[in-house]
Design an enzyme around this catalytic site. Sequence first.
Site, PDB file in Angstrom:
ATOM      1  N   ASN A  46       0.829  -1.202   0.000  1.00 50.09           N
ATOM      2  CA  ASN A  46       0.000   0.000   0.000  1.00 50.09           C
ATOM      3  C   ASN A  46       0.864   1.253   0.000  1.00 50.09           C
ATOM      4  OD1 ASN A  46       0.609  -0.874   2.644  1.00 50.09           O
ATOM      5  ND2 ASN A  46      -1.217   0.055   3.536  1.00 50.09           N
ATOM      6  N   GLU A  48       0.299   5.247   0.711  1.00 48.02           N
ATOM      7  CA  GLU A  48      -0.623   6.286   1.169  1.00 48.02           C
ATOM      8  C   GLU A  48      -0.215   7.652   0.640  1.00 48.02           C
ATOM      9  OE1 GLU A  48      -2.134   4.146   5.265  1.00 48.02           O
ATOM     10  OE2 GLU A  48      -0.734   5.830   5.445  1.00 48.02           O
ATOM     11  N   CYS A  57      -4.127   0.724  -2.509  1.00 47.85           N
ATOM     12  CA  CYS A  57      -4.068  -0.514  -1.740  1.00 47.85           C
ATOM     13  C   CYS A  57      -3.015  -1.460  -2.323  1.00 47.85           C
ATOM     14  CB  CYS A  57      -5.415  -1.223  -1.767  1.00 47.85           C
ATOM     15  SG  CYS A  57      -6.771  -0.316  -1.011  1.00 47.85           S
ATOM     16  N   GLU A  59      -3.287  -4.602  -2.944  1.00 50.05           N
ATOM     17  CA  GLU A  59      -3.842  -5.501  -3.956  1.00 50.05           C
ATOM     18  C   GLU A  59      -3.823  -4.855  -5.336  1.00 50.05           C
ATOM     19  OE1 GLU A  59      -5.047  -4.575  -1.018  1.00 50.05           O
ATOM     20  OE2 GLU A  59      -6.577  -5.971  -0.302  1.00 50.05           O
ATOM     21  N   CYS A  89     -10.540  -4.435   0.371  1.00 53.58           N
ATOM     22  CA  CYS A  89     -11.648  -3.483   0.388  1.00 53.58           C
ATOM     23  C   CYS A  89     -12.554  -3.740  -0.824  1.00 53.58           C
ATOM     24  CB  CYS A  89     -11.128  -2.046   0.392  1.00 53.58           C
ATOM     25  SG  CYS A  89     -10.469  -1.479  -1.192  1.00 53.58           S
ATOM     26  N   CYS A  92     -10.929  -3.039  -4.242  1.00 49.87           N
ATOM     27  CA  CYS A  92      -9.971  -4.060  -4.676  1.00 49.87           C
ATOM     28  C   CYS A  92     -10.690  -5.340  -5.094  1.00 49.87           C
ATOM     29  CB  CYS A  92      -8.962  -4.346  -3.574  1.00 49.87           C
ATOM     30  SG  CYS A  92      -7.746  -3.019  -3.394  1.00 49.87           S
TER      31      CYS A  92
HETATM   32 ZN   LIG Z   1      -8.303  -2.022  -1.450  1.00 49.27          ZN
END
Ligand SMILES: [Zn+2]
Length: 139
Positions: A46, A48, A57, A59, A89, A92
Amino acid sequence: MSERVSLDRLRDQAITVRQQAYVPYSHFPVGAALLTPGGQVFTGCNVENASYPLSLCAERAAVATAIASGARQFEAIFIVGANSLAMPCGGCRQVLSEFGDMRVYVSQGTGDDVKQFWLHDLLPASFQLNPSSEEPTRS
Ligand SMILES: [Zn+2]
């Protein structure tokens, strides 16, 4: 699971890439390892951003790496969070579903805590663009 890549190896690669996560805000690093039917593994962490919604993310980072390398089929993804399970999430799940069904493994990366799902169970009614549908008409 590809015979050439064990679940342990997939987990280890997710753990390794998790160390590269850029998480100055959440302090919640996540690593993901995406496996192709041919045994290739693509990883992502990830990333940010100060503008939170722009964060990426793990993924989706793994998917982007795989796609840039020409991979289009995936049989599994292993996602490793820290101190808690990092379920993918909704966004994703949708991105992964673009490439068909696959196994989703989730773990904290320590011990024997692996949970296994099918993507279609995590997102049973994913959005699918129907190319045969007619475009909306304007009146
Ligand atoms: Zn995600």
